[in-house]
Design a protein around this motif. Structure first.
Motif, PDB file in Angstrom:
ATOM      1  N   ASP A  78      37.434  40.895  11.246  1.00  0.00           N
ATOM      2  CA  ASP A  78      38.366  42.684  10.988  1.00  0.00           C
ATOM      3  C   ASP A  78      36.901  43.809  11.049  1.00  0.00           C
ATOM      4  O   ASP A  78      35.821  44.138  10.890  1.00  0.00           O
ATOM      5  CB  ASP A  78      37.774  42.984   9.280  1.00  0.00           C
ATOM      6  CG  ASP A  78      39.007  43.480   8.643  1.00  0.00           C
ATOM      7  OD1 ASP A  78      38.911  45.711   9.528  1.00  0.00           O
ATOM      8  OD2 ASP A  78      39.934  43.594   8.045  1.00  0.00           O
ATOM      9  N   ASP A  79      37.808  44.290  12.236  1.00  0.00           N
ATOM     10  CA  ASP A  79      36.994  45.555  12.692  1.00  0.00           C
ATOM     11  C   ASP A  79      36.000  46.499  11.868  1.00  0.00           C
ATOM     12  O   ASP A  79      35.228  46.908  12.020  1.00  0.00           O
ATOM     13  CB  ASP A  79      37.646  45.724  14.402  1.00  0.00           C
ATOM     14  CG  ASP A  79      37.421  45.064  15.287  1.00  0.00           C
ATOM     15  OD1 ASP A  79      36.624  43.993  14.794  1.00  0.00           O
ATOM     16  OD2 ASP A  79      38.334  45.191  16.230  1.00  0.00           O
ATOM     17  N   GLU A  80      37.418  46.940  10.667  1.00  0.00           N
ATOM     18  CA  GLU A  80      37.157  48.080  10.654  1.00  0.00           C
ATOM     19  C   GLU A  80      35.919  47.689   9.474  1.00  0.00           C
ATOM     20  O   GLU A  80      34.434  48.496   8.922  1.00  0.00           O
ATOM     21  CB  GLU A  80      38.212  49.236   9.854  1.00  0.00           C
ATOM     22  CG  GLU A  80      39.185  49.440  10.584  1.00  0.00           C
ATOM     23  CD  GLU A  80      40.408  49.893   9.701  1.00  0.00           C
ATOM     24  OE1 GLU A  80      40.263  50.363   8.386  1.00  0.00           O
ATOM     25  OE2 GLU A  80      41.895  49.896  10.306  1.00  0.00           O
ATOM     26  N   GLU A  83      32.547  47.589  11.146  1.00  0.00           N
ATOM     27  CA  GLU A  83      31.780  49.272  11.320  1.00  0.00           C
ATOM     28  C   GLU A  83      31.513  49.149   9.604  1.00  0.00           C
ATOM     29  O   GLU A  83      30.355  49.944  10.372  1.00  0.00           O
ATOM     30  CB  GLU A  83      33.122  49.660  11.524  1.00  0.00           C
ATOM     31  CG  GLU A  83      32.969  51.329  12.275  1.00  0.00           C
ATOM     32  CD  GLU A  83      33.821  51.947  12.729  1.00  0.00           C
ATOM     33  OE1 GLU A  83      33.721  53.466  12.822  1.00  0.00           O
ATOM     34  OE2 GLU A  83      34.639  51.596  13.415  1.00  0.00           O
ATOM     35  N   GLU A  84      32.434  49.335   8.696  1.00  0.00           N
ATOM     36  CA  GLU A  84      31.791  49.553   7.514  1.00  0.00           C
ATOM     37  C   GLU A  84      30.346  49.274   7.541  1.00  0.00           C
ATOM     38  O   GLU A  84      29.130  49.804   6.389  1.00  0.00           O
ATOM     39  CB  GLU A  84      33.023  49.426   6.326  1.00  0.00           C
ATOM     40  CG  GLU A  84      31.919  50.083   5.118  1.00  0.00           C
ATOM     41  CD  GLU A  84      33.059  49.884   4.001  1.00  0.00           C
ATOM     42  OE1 GLU A  84      32.635  49.450   2.772  1.00  0.00           O
ATOM     43  OE2 GLU A  84      34.242  49.320   3.816  1.00  0.00           O
TER      44      GLU A  84
END
Length: 107
Positions: A78-80, A83-84
């Motif tokens: 999950d890219d989001e 990133e978080e």
């Protein structure tokens, strides 16, 4: 051990484990074992509920809880989310400011 010493020590390990997982060097099962080890060690930390949180401590608990909450597939792809979590890890490693969404609390 005091809260700040615990967080300083364990934050390095937490970042190491997560980055190792993202790099396919550490299995998800090892992340889970690490999570439970952290909680066991936390039970031996000397603190009281009135002690204020540092930004670093909030980022640490946020990252740890997120690592445990999400399954292996979501943590890996999950890219989001990645990133978080990388933003929190970067901050814990002294690279950049504390992300606004790192709002963890003590267990």
């Amino acid at each position: 051990m005091k809260v700040n010493a615990f967080i300083d020590n364990k934050a390095k390990q937490l970042c190491y484990y997560l980055r190792g997982f993202w790099g396919n060097q550490i299995a998800y099962s090892e992340l889970e074992l690490f999570f439970w080890d952290i909680l066991e060690e936390w039970s031996q930390v000397d603190y009281d509920l009135s002690q204020p949180y540092s930004s670093k401590e909030r980022a640490f608990w946020h990252l740890l809880h997120q690592m445990h909450f999400w399954d292996a597939e979501k943590l890996m792809y999950d890219d989001e989310l990645i990133e978080e979590l990388q933003g929190c890890a970067n901050y814990l490693e002294g690279k950049g400011a504390c992300p606004a969404d790192c709002i963890g609390i003590r267990p």
